[in-house]
Design an enzyme around this catalytic site. Structure first.
Site, short mmCIF file in Angstrom:
data_model
loop_
_atom_site.label_atom_id
_atom_site.label_comp_id
_atom_site.label_asym_id
_atom_site.label_seq_id
_atom_site.Cartn_x
_atom_site.Cartn_y
_atom_site.Cartn_z
CD1 TRP A 88 44.34 37.46 32.07
CD2 TRP A 88 44.40 35.29 32.58
NE1 TRP A 88 44.19 37.35 33.42
CE2 TRP A 88 44.22 36.02 33.77
CE3 TRP A 88 44.47 33.90 32.67
CZ2 TRP A 88 44.10 35.42 35.02
CZ3 TRP A 88 44.37 33.29 33.91
CH2 TRP A 88 44.18 34.05 35.06
CG ASP A 89 47.75 37.84 25.58
OD1 ASP A 89 46.61 37.66 25.12
OD2 ASP A 89 48.28 38.97 25.63
#
Length: 401
Positions: free
Chosen positions: A165-166
């Protein structure tokens, strides 16, 4: 392939201020720098929370920090003092673009900064959609992926080592900046853009139908180990202990896999027994365990070198499992024009990736990351027109470093 000069890249001439730490926003800033923008990462004196993050060298220098800040310039200022805040605000106003994940600071909020630069582009990455804090690993825990990752028989959650997700959020943030620049060029107006990390994960899970199958079918995804959901895909191990991932997406792939393993007749007999149609991908998935039982015997009777040669002559999708250590010295890195030799101060000389896309056949090369505050004096002189004497007084006062 040739290398593209910075002045010829798509974002040449764009100036961006980045106030950040960890992965998402540093990745966004590095991507924008690789596209030709002049990105100034502004950190507090002493560094942000990620300046010494592992992995580090034997001398304590962060390999991680160098990896995500390539091609940027670095300014260090006292974020706690009014003079330091005023200085950073002037840099942001001069650039017209701020990308940050350091939320809750009124002095670099959108409302405050637009008084200085009405057409400001302000991109802020936050943790959760409700304004709460969160990082990749906590956000991921609340979505559902750890409950379907890992061996099928396991009941405990399994985190993925990749901060997906980063990384995805960083690309979204870079896309947001490019889109807002296009909007400002067309309208003369800036934009305030917020990107909650949680929303990136939720949107991705929704787009990939993990939520939709619950809403529509009333069923939830199950843990299936290394199988590929809805298709035939499975890992196999050679007689000398090397693991391979095999994927048969199409009918041709599946026929080639059966022929390779000498199981064409056995697969046909299995289909008759089960009343299954293996030309259908759903049927191949549904009966994956029985099929894998047929195929696994061939893999277990051949060495990795034999398997590699045989698979290379087919349409089957495959690769052998490798460690990072193996891949780092593989031809895909050593002979890849995306990787170029980089002399990174404090870290050493190594092959570093540039932007993973080629423009007119040319990959933008990697550029070394700065040390904290390396460019403070130069940026203040170039951007704000400060004299060496003025910069010296700020340094003596502890306003910059």
């Amino acid at each position: 392939m040739t290398q593209t000069p910075n002045s010829m890249r798509p974002l040449a001439g764009v100036r961006i201020i980045e106030i950040s730490s960890f992965v998402a926003v540093p990745l966004a800033g590095m991507t924008l720098a690789q596209l030709g923008a002049e990105v100034i990462r502004v950190d507090p004196i002493g560094g942000a929370a990620d300046y010494h993050r592992w992995p580090v060298t034997d001398y304590g220098d962060s390999i991680y920090w160098a990896g995500l800040n390539k091609g940027k310039r670095s300014v260090a200022a006292d974020f706690r003092s009014q003079d330091g805040q005023d200085l950073v605000q002037r840099l942001i106003a001069g650039s017209g673009v701020l990308v940050t994940n350091v939320a809750g600071r009124q002095w670099h909020s959108y409302d405050t900064l637009t008084r200085l630069r009405p057409d400001l582009i302000h991109v802020e990455v936050s943790g959760r959609a409700d304004g709460g804090t969160g990082v990749d690993y906590t956000v991921n825990a609340g979505i559902g992926f750890p409950m379907v990752t890992g061996p099928a028989e396991l009941a405990a959650p399994v985190n993925h080592v990749l901060p997906a997700w980063d990384v995805t959020c960083g690309i979204y943030a870079a896309l947001a900046v490019v889109s807002a620049l296009r909007h400002r060029d067309a309208t003369g107006r800036g934009q305030q853009i917020s990107i909650p990390l949680e929303n990136v994960a939720l949107a991705t899970a929704g787009n990939l139908s993990f939520f939709t199958e619950v809403m529509v079918n009333g069923t939830a995804r199950e843990r299936i180990g290394n199988s590929v959901y809805g298709q035939y895909g499975q890992d196999f191990t050679s007689s000398d202990g090397v693991s391979f991932m095999i994927v048969a997406l199409t009918g041709r792939h599946f026929r080639d896999l059966a022929e390779l393993t000498g199981t064409t007749k056995a697969v046909a007999a299995l289909a008759d027994t089960l009343g299954a149609d293996f030309t259908d991908e759903g049927e191949r998935y549904r009966h994956r365990d029985a099929l894998s039982g047929l195929f696994s015997e061939w893999f277990s009777q051949h060495r990795a070198e034999e398997i590699t040669g045989a698979l290379s002559a087919t349409s089957v999708l495959w690769d052998r499992y490798r460690t990072f250590a193996e891949t780092a010295t593989d031809d895909r890195v050593m002979d890849n024009p995306m990787f170029t030799p980089l002399d990174q101060p404090r870290i050493g000389r190594y092959l570093a990736p540039g932007l993973p896309m080629a423009f007119d056949g040319s990959y933008p090369p990697a550029v070394a990351a700065p040390a904290l505050g390396d460019d403070t004096a130069a940026v203040l002189g170039e951007w704000l027109g400060m004299t060496p004497e003025e910069i010296g007084r700020l340094t003596d006062a502890g306003t910059v470093a």
